[in-house]
Design an enzyme around this catalytic site. Structure first.
Site, mmCIF file in Angstrom:
data_model
loop_
_atom_site.group_PDB
_atom_site.id
_atom_site.type_symbol
_atom_site.label_atom_id
_atom_site.label_comp_id
_atom_site.label_asym_id
_atom_site.label_seq_id
_atom_site.Cartn_x
_atom_site.Cartn_y
_atom_site.Cartn_z
ATOM 1 N N ASP A 120 -7.981 -5.342 -0.116
ATOM 2 C CA ASP A 120 -8.496 -6.183 -1.200
ATOM 3 C C ASP A 120 -8.174 -7.656 -1.040
ATOM 4 O O ASP A 120 -8.701 -8.492 -1.766
ATOM 5 C CB ASP A 120 -7.922 -5.717 -2.556
ATOM 6 C CG ASP A 120 -8.361 -4.320 -2.879
ATOM 7 O OD1 ASP A 120 -9.561 -4.060 -2.721
ATOM 8 O OD2 ASP A 120 -7.524 -3.502 -3.268
ATOM 9 N N HIS A 158 0.846 -1.191 0.000
ATOM 10 C CA HIS A 158 0.000 0.000 0.000
ATOM 11 C C HIS A 158 0.877 1.235 0.000
ATOM 12 O O HIS A 158 1.934 1.243 0.645
ATOM 13 C CB HIS A 158 -0.904 0.010 1.237
ATOM 14 C CG HIS A 158 -2.066 0.920 1.068
ATOM 15 N ND1 HIS A 158 -1.990 2.258 1.334
ATOM 16 C CD2 HIS A 158 -3.309 0.673 0.621
ATOM 17 C CE1 HIS A 158 -3.156 2.802 1.066
ATOM 18 N NE2 HIS A 158 -3.980 1.874 0.618
HETATM 19 N N1 COA Z 1 4.202 -7.666 -4.736
HETATM 20 C C1 COA Z 1 5.550 -7.624 -4.919
HETATM 21 N N2 COA Z 1 6.300 -6.520 -4.786
HETATM 22 C C2 COA Z 1 5.672 -5.395 -4.466
HETATM 23 C C3 COA Z 1 4.279 -5.344 -4.238
HETATM 24 C C4 COA Z 1 3.546 -6.541 -4.398
HETATM 25 N N3 COA Z 1 2.213 -6.547 -4.211
HETATM 26 N N4 COA Z 1 3.910 -4.083 -3.943
HETATM 27 C C5 COA Z 1 5.035 -3.364 -3.953
HETATM 28 N N5 COA Z 1 6.103 -4.143 -4.269
HETATM 29 C C6 COA Z 1 7.497 -3.720 -4.356
HETATM 30 C C7 COA Z 1 7.706 -2.872 -5.605
HETATM 31 O O1 COA Z 1 8.090 -3.661 -6.709
HETATM 32 C C8 COA Z 1 8.788 -1.929 -5.156
HETATM 33 O O2 COA Z 1 10.010 -2.625 -5.219
HETATM 34 P P1 COA Z 1 11.382 -1.823 -5.544
HETATM 35 O O3 COA Z 1 11.565 -0.861 -4.412
HETATM 36 O O4 COA Z 1 12.401 -2.903 -5.579
HETATM 37 O O5 COA Z 1 11.177 -1.148 -6.853
HETATM 38 C C9 COA Z 1 8.488 -1.689 -3.674
HETATM 39 O O6 COA Z 1 7.749 -2.851 -3.245
HETATM 40 C C10 COA Z 1 7.673 -0.438 -3.424
HETATM 41 O O7 COA Z 1 6.464 -0.559 -4.165
HETATM 42 P P2 COA Z 1 5.856 0.558 -5.087
HETATM 43 O O8 COA Z 1 5.123 -0.087 -6.223
HETATM 44 O O9 COA Z 1 6.906 1.565 -5.410
HETATM 45 O O10 COA Z 1 4.828 1.188 -4.064
HETATM 46 P P3 COA Z 1 3.659 2.124 -4.453
HETATM 47 O O11 COA Z 1 3.352 2.882 -3.235
HETATM 48 O O12 COA Z 1 3.945 2.885 -5.695
HETATM 49 O O13 COA Z 1 2.472 1.115 -4.829
HETATM 50 C C11 COA Z 1 0.718 -0.413 -4.656
HETATM 51 C C12 COA Z 1 1.531 0.663 -3.943
HETATM 52 C C13 COA Z 1 -0.518 -0.732 -3.826
HETATM 53 C C14 COA Z 1 0.241 0.105 -6.024
HETATM 54 C C15 COA Z 1 1.589 -1.668 -4.831
HETATM 55 O O14 COA Z 1 1.959 -2.162 -3.575
HETATM 56 C C16 COA Z 1 0.894 -2.735 -5.650
HETATM 57 O O15 COA Z 1 0.939 -2.703 -6.874
HETATM 58 N N6 COA Z 1 0.199 -3.721 -4.982
HETATM 59 C C17 COA Z 1 -0.547 -4.727 -5.683
HETATM 60 C C18 COA Z 1 -1.852 -4.156 -6.154
HETATM 61 C C19 COA Z 1 -2.833 -3.939 -5.023
HETATM 62 O O16 COA Z 1 -3.049 -4.799 -4.177
HETATM 63 N N7 COA Z 1 -3.478 -2.770 -5.047
HETATM 64 C C20 COA Z 1 -4.516 -2.439 -4.082
HETATM 65 C C21 COA Z 1 -4.147 -1.255 -3.263
HETATM 66 S S1 COA Z 1 -5.360 -1.005 -1.980
#
Ligand code: COA
Length: 428
Positions: free
Chosen positions: A362, A305
């Site tokens: 979720d 998140h």
């Molecule tokens: N599975 C694996 N790795 C994940 C992850 C996941 N669900 N969520 C984040 N990461 C990793 C990213 O690849 C990133 O790695 P890095 O630092 O090596 O590049 C790191 O964790 C930070 O994540 P990031 O995507 O930069 O965080 P964000 O704040 O931009 O994104 C979300 C947040 C929610 C979009 C992201 O965690 C995600 O895509 N989750 C899955 C989708 C989801 O469940 N969404 C519902 C949100 S309520």
């Protein structure tokens, strides 16, 4: 403590005011930065940028705190119902008995949609995604209410009531369309959640009584989704509303933003991921490894998140509710076991620990929706039904704020510098 920040640039130094919120969050107010220095700030994806002052929802992502108008989500989940929580979000306080009755009966009066709207559904194919239908129908409704009488405040208020009242009807019609069943009119003798379930699952040929367990859990899920401060869809609603567009238009935009797999679409993706794991014999570790690998581009859906870096308080409540509901409904879902196994494997893996990735709202909600008989492609619609009062509260807050200007970020241009127009016949 100084209430200004000093920013030293290579060619100048500038003092900027510090703003402090009621929970002690601090921000450097850079609204005069460009005017004073010629510089702007750059913050792609708004990771560090506060876009507004808001008195609606407080989140402390480090401590896993979520409060609507100061009231902890755990308390609302246990003691409130969805319409009362909607009132709280929209009007800033819990309603007294008279206010709640008035609010509820106003919503009841507006549950039907114009008969002509039903024909819009004919234009969609049976497999049209219900989020696309939801957005299209909400946007189309603005054309039915374009000459409203009254002050902008009165029109705004009536639109918000209409949206809260009609969205369940619009959503249930989208489902009925997909299964080829007749649309069921709302029944205003039922409460909000019962009415939605009846419009979804009753048939003209069969009497339907909503299971009280389902009504209770639906109320809970809607409350948990009701607001989450400046998330992608809410920021979109505020952005569109800031242009002076109608609330129909801004809520449509919010629905579209919510549909993405990284936002509201994640609950659908979680179930699809769990089904895939199940079809492959339940090998959760393989998916944990895939999520860690940079090459695979695969993410564990329902994990991580932007704000919560400890735990998502909503996920805790949903996990408990999930166990309770499935037991009370006497349903055993193998996907729940896979989800728990996956959660356990991820939570002890150093990748997830170091990156502070926890199950989000979720992760378990889809399993409850499945048990309720909601089809997977309608999960995000359920999220939209829940998020609506939050969107409306933000649209209202923004419209009532006299200092509101149209939202308009800046950019750092990285394209070509002054270029020549070459006539077509001279181009290579
Ligand atoms: N599975 C694996 N790795 C994940 C992850 C996941 N669900 N969520 C984040 N990461 C990793 C990213 O690849 C990133 O790695 P890095 O630092 O090596 O590049 C790191 O964790 C930070 O994540 P990031 O995507 O930069 O965080 P964000 O704040 O931009 O994104 C979300 C947040 C929610 C979009 C992201 O965690 C995600 O895509 N989750 C899955 C989708 C989801 O469940 N969404 C519902 C949100 S309520």
């Amino acid at each position: 403590m100084a209430n200004t920040a000093e920013l030293k640039l290579s060619d100048q130094t500038v003092q900027l005011p510090i703003v402090e919120g009621s929970e002690g969050e601090k921000a450097v107010d850079i609204s005069t930065l460009r005017q004073k220095t010629g510089y702007i700030t750059l913050d792609p994806a708004y990771v560090n940028t506060g876009a507004c002052n808001s008195a609606i929802t407080f989140i402390d992502g480090e401590k896993g705190i979520l409060r609507y108008r100061g009231i902890p989500i755990e308390v609302l989940a246990e003691r409130s119902n969805f319409l009362e929580t909607s009132y709280l979000l929209m009007y800033g306080k819990l309603p007294n008995a008279v206010e709640l009755e008035k609010f509820t009966s106003r919503i009841r009066r507006h549950t039907m949609v114009h008969e002509d709207i039903k024909r819009f559904y004919d234009g969609f194919s049976r497999d049209a995604h219900p989020m696309a239908i939801l957005a299209s129908v909400v946007c189309s409704l603005s054309a039915f209410y374009q000459n409203e009488k009254g002050t902008p405040e009165e029109v705004g208020e009536l639109t918000r009531i209409r949206l809260l009242a009609k969205l369940p009807t619009i959503a249930a019609y989208a489902y009925k369309k997909s299964v080829g069943q007749p649309f069921i009119y709302p029944d205003n003798n039922r409460n909000y959640c019962e009415n939605f379930l009846a419009m979804m699952f009753s048939l003209p040929a069969e009497k339907y009584e909503a299971d009280p367990v389902l009504v209770e859990v639906l109320n809970l899920l809607l409350i948990l989704h009701a607001d989450h401060e400046q998330n992608c869809s809410t920021s979109t609603v505020r952005m569109v509303q800031s242009s002076g567009a109608t609330t129909w238009a801004s809520i449509t935009a919010g629905i579209c933003a919510l549909s993405g797999p990284l936002h509201g679409g994640a609950n659908q993706e979680v179930i699809e991921m769990l089904e895939q794991i199940q079809n492959e014999g339940g090998k959760v570790q393989k998916y944990v490894e895939m999520a860690k690998s940079k090459e695979s581009k695969f993410k564990l859906m329902g994990f991580g998140h932007r704000v919560y870096k400890n735990f998502d308080p909503r996920a805790k409540i949903i996990k408990i509710a999930c166990d309770k509901v499935l037991k009370r409904m006497n349903v055993s879902d193998p996907l729940l076991d896979i989800a728990k196994e996956l959660e356990e494997a991820a939570l002890k893996d150093s990748y997830f620990i170091e990156k502070k990735l926890y199950p989000n709202v979720d992760f378990y909600s889809g399993i409850i929706y499945r048990a309720m008989g909601i089809p997977v492609n309608t999960f995000t619609v359920m999220f939209a039904l829940g998020r609506l009062p939050g969107w409306l509260a933000h649209a209202k807050e923004l419209s009532e704020d006299k200092s509101t200007k149209i939202s308009r970020p800046r950019q750092i241009y990285v394209g070509p510098t002054l270029a020549e127009y070459i006539p077509l016949n001279e181009r290579k």
